[in-house]
Design an enzyme around this catalytic site. Structure first.
Site, PDB file in Angstrom:
ATOM      1  N   GLY A 119       0.813  -1.223   0.000  1.00 53.08           N
ATOM      2  CA  GLY A 119       0.000   0.000   0.000  1.00 53.08           C
ATOM      3  C   GLY A 119       0.838   1.262   0.000  1.00 53.08           C
ATOM      4  N   HIS A 127       9.931  28.606  12.902  1.00 49.98           N
ATOM      5  CA  HIS A 127       9.217  29.447  13.868  1.00 49.98           C
ATOM      6  C   HIS A 127       8.349  28.612  14.790  1.00 49.98           C
ATOM      7  CE1 HIS A 127      10.477  33.097  11.777  1.00 49.98           C
ATOM      8  NE2 HIS A 127      10.427  32.308  10.709  1.00 49.98           N
ATOM      9  N   LYS A 153      -8.127  -1.947  14.598  1.00 52.10           N
ATOM     10  CA  LYS A 153      -9.254  -2.146  13.674  1.00 52.10           C
ATOM     11  C   LYS A 153     -10.220  -3.184  14.247  1.00 52.10           C
ATOM     12  CE  LYS A 153      -6.681  -1.583   9.327  1.00 52.10           C
ATOM     13  NZ  LYS A 153      -6.283  -2.233   8.079  1.00 52.10           N
TER      14      LYS A 153
HETATM   15  O1  LIG Z   1      -5.694   0.406   0.100  1.00 49.32           O
HETATM   16  P1  LIG Z   1      -6.382  -0.194   1.271  1.00 49.32           P
HETATM   17  O2  LIG Z   1      -6.497  -1.692   1.163  1.00 49.32           O
HETATM   18  O3  LIG Z   1      -7.726   0.441   1.496  1.00 49.32           O
HETATM   19  O4  LIG Z   1      -5.509   0.074   2.548  1.00 49.32           O
HETATM   20  C1  LIG Z   1      -5.282   1.346   3.032  1.00 49.32           C
HETATM   21  C2  LIG Z   1      -4.275   1.343   4.163  1.00 49.32           C
HETATM   22  O5  LIG Z   1      -4.826   0.716   5.275  1.00 49.32           O
HETATM   23  C3  LIG Z   1      -4.136  -0.211   6.080  1.00 49.32           C
HETATM   24  O6  LIG Z   1      -4.578  -0.119   7.392  1.00 49.32           O
HETATM   25  C4  LIG Z   1      -2.634  -0.208   6.022  1.00 49.32           C
HETATM   26  O7  LIG Z   1      -2.057   0.091   7.254  1.00 49.32           O
HETATM   27  C5  LIG Z   1      -2.036   0.676   4.968  1.00 49.32           C
HETATM   28  O8  LIG Z   1      -0.795   0.157   4.596  1.00 49.32           O
HETATM   29  C6  LIG Z   1      -2.923   0.787   3.758  1.00 49.32           C
HETATM   30  O9  LIG Z   1      -2.309   1.611   2.802  1.00 49.32           O
END
Ligand SMILES: O=P(O)(O)OC[C@H]1O[C@H](O)[C@H](O)[C@@H](O)[C@@H]1O
Length: 548
Positions: free
Chosen positions: A267, A384, A512
């Site tokens: 990602g 600053h 999550k």
């Molecule tokens: O592209 P996605 O599958 O939606 O993921 C989006 C993002 O969410 C996750 O939690 C990872 O920590 C990231 O590495 C990733 O880029």
């Protein structure tokens, strides 16, 4: 053998003691060649690393560490498509995405990487040209004027940073907007600025399961349908970028508007893939190719330059020098270019999600520091805000200063003042100001001895604070591509030396999972009592406010 017991590590640890009392200002005074000795050029990019607490011996010992860790062999494995992301059993091939046309690589399992990449690039090119020429019409027959990229993490930070950085190169036919946060404010404020007849939504998600992205995408879809009414119009206004075809179909996006990529693109390494569609739409496809070409040029430098003349390797080794041997736990990135204002945020994900790991490749808890905290803000604003701490605070923060020689917006003395500040800050951090110098300065201001004695300790700058300066001619797609790839490879080299997997991110999962469990509890009529006392109390406070 443990990393800290390895010959190169031990040699560095004992060498470090010989440098404890050495001041950079003396190293400069003793060696007029220090700048040329400790700077590297690759194409348009110059790295000046002479303002570091190093000698030639330090750099030789650091290169030994890289050699001992097998950096070159690991690098070659990455480029060859080995499954170096072993916890997810994946290759790591973002470098393949920026190979020139005609590139061939056959993966175990039969995938022809070069062919697949070329096919998606061809699809992106065709789509971009249709949108930018105005041939692609929205449901009411008007051309697209606004693109809203809905994604988060790697599906947001890269495209957002790049489109901000390359504003002067915008094609001009469309504006781009980025929605990432689940906070409804983000999508609501964006939707206020666009018209559904002329807006294209790109739902960018590698997995197409990310809660924030799917929630924002559904909100955008409902907003669109409230106005356009007919579901068949969605095909003219929604595109998807993902590796998950089934989920894209389930969402209701025409797979003809889907741009694929592959599990071997992480990602945070994905802006070079179809995740860069918003970049291509903003800049035009040819400029997107220039970005890829710039990254490829850095890949070539990384693959071919000897370790001691290799920009990403040298940056990685200096980072390890401070993180592990001086115990400096953070690293700042200070771009002296307003267009690069999102670079520190982008690098936070690249670096901290890659190297924020506590177990080595064998699963053992490491007994040394791995990835530092990365932070920063553009100069001169940062001067600053937090430079007080950088100059006189108790912790030392090594930093990268980034400056283009030419500005995109020549206006009076602005760029000279910007550059003067950039050079002055690294000079000040290196030289500092001694008590004698502070005293002399105060003396010439006509103060009494007593007043001077009281003030001198506050006016002393310890100096000896390390910085790298990165200079290139101007910010353009090619140079930006090279700069980003440089940081990717820096992070890679550090991960190899620290013996960690830089390409997984299990650390984002627990939060999550727990959020999924808590979400339904927020609507519960009864008090929640299944968590710890703090979490219960916070949930119940929210519940009562929410449920009246
Ligand atoms: O592209 P996605 O599958 O939606 O993921 C989006 C993002 O969410 C996750 O939690 C990872 O920590 C990231 O590495 C990733 O880029």
């Amino acid at each position: 053998m443990s990393l800290q017991q390895s010959p190169a590590w031990r040699a560095l640890a004992s060498h470090k003691q010989t440098l404890d009392c050495v001041l950079m200002r003396d190293l400069f005074a003793d060696d007029p060649e220090r700048f040329s000795r400790f700077s590297i050029r690759s194409g348009d990019l110059l790295l000046d690393y002479s303002k570091n607490r190093v000698t030639s011996e330090t750099m030789a010992l650091l290169a030994d560490l890289a050699r001992e860790a097998g950096v070159e062999a690991c690098r070659d494995e990455m480029f060859a498509g080995s499954k170096i992301n072993f916890t997810e059993k994946r290759a790591v091939l973002h470098t393949a995405l920026r190979q020139p046309w005609g590139f061939q690589l056959l993966l175990e399992g039969g995938q022809e990487v070069g062919k697949d990449i070329a096919a998606v690039l061809g699809q992106m090119k065709g789509f971009t040209e249709q949108i930018l020429s105005g041939k692609w019409k929205g449901y009411s027959g008007k051309a697209i004027t606004d693109v809203v990229n809905i994604g988060i993490g790697g599906s947001d930070l890269g495209p957002y940073m790049v489109t901000e950085a390359l504003r002067p190169f915008a094609h001009g036919a469309v504006k781009v907007h980025f929605v990432s946060n689940i906070d409804g404010t983000h999508i609501s404020e964006t939707l206020k600025r666009v018209d559904e007849e002329t807006t294209l939504f790109i739902i960018a998600s590698k997995t197409f399961t990310t809660q924030e992205t799917l929630t924002n995408a559904h909100t955008a879809r409902s907003w669109f349908l409230e106005r356009a009414v007919d579901e068949s119009f969605i095909a003219r206004h929604f595109a998807a970028v993902s590796t998950n075809k089934e989920a894209v179909q389930a969402f209701g996006i025409d797979t003809g508007n889907m741009f694929g990529f592959w599990d071997w693109v992480g990602g945070r390494y994905s802006l070079w893939s179809s995740i860069g569609l918003s970049i291509a739409l903003y800049l035009g496809f040819d400029r997107f190719l220039e970005l890829l070409a710039g990254a490829h040029s850095m890949d070539e430098h990384f693959r071919s330059a000897p370790l001691d003349a290799n920009i990403p390797v040298v940056l990685a080794l200096l980072g390890i020098w401070y993180n592990n041997f001086f115990d400096f736990p953070s690293h700042a990135v200070i771009p002296y270019d307003q267009y690069l204002h999102r670079l520190p945020a982008y690098l936070q994900q690249l670096d901290m999600e890659s190297n924020g790991k506590r177990v080595d490749r064998d699963g053992n808890v490491v007994d040394y520091a791995t990835g530092p905290v990365i932070w920063g803000e553009p100069g001169t604003n940062s001067q600053h805000a937090f430079f007080q701490l950088m100059h006189q605070g108790t912790s030392c923060v090594p930093a990268d200063f980034i400056l283009p020689l030419k500005t995109q917006n020549p206006a009076g003395e602005h760029h000279d003042i910007l550059a003067a500040n950039c050079f002055a800050q690294t000079e000040a951090l290196m030289k500092g100001k001694t008590a004698a110098e502070a005293r002399a300065e105060l003396g010439s201001a006509g103060m009494s001895e007593e007043e001077i004695d009281a003030l001198v300790p506050h006016k002393v700058f310890p100096g000896n604070r390390p910085t790298n300066t990165l200079i290139f001619n101007e910010i353009n797609p090619f140079n930006l591509g090279a700069l980003i790839a440089m940081y990717e490879h820096k992070v890679f080299v550090q991960g190899v030396i620290w013996r960690i997997n830089s390409f997984d991110q299990w650390g984002v999962e627990l939060g999550k999972q727990l959020a999924k469990a808590i979400l339904p509890e927020l609507g519960s009529a009864d008090d929640v009592a299944t968590h710890d006392a703090s979490t219960n109390a916070l949930i119940n406070l929210y519940r009562r406010s929410r449920n009246g």
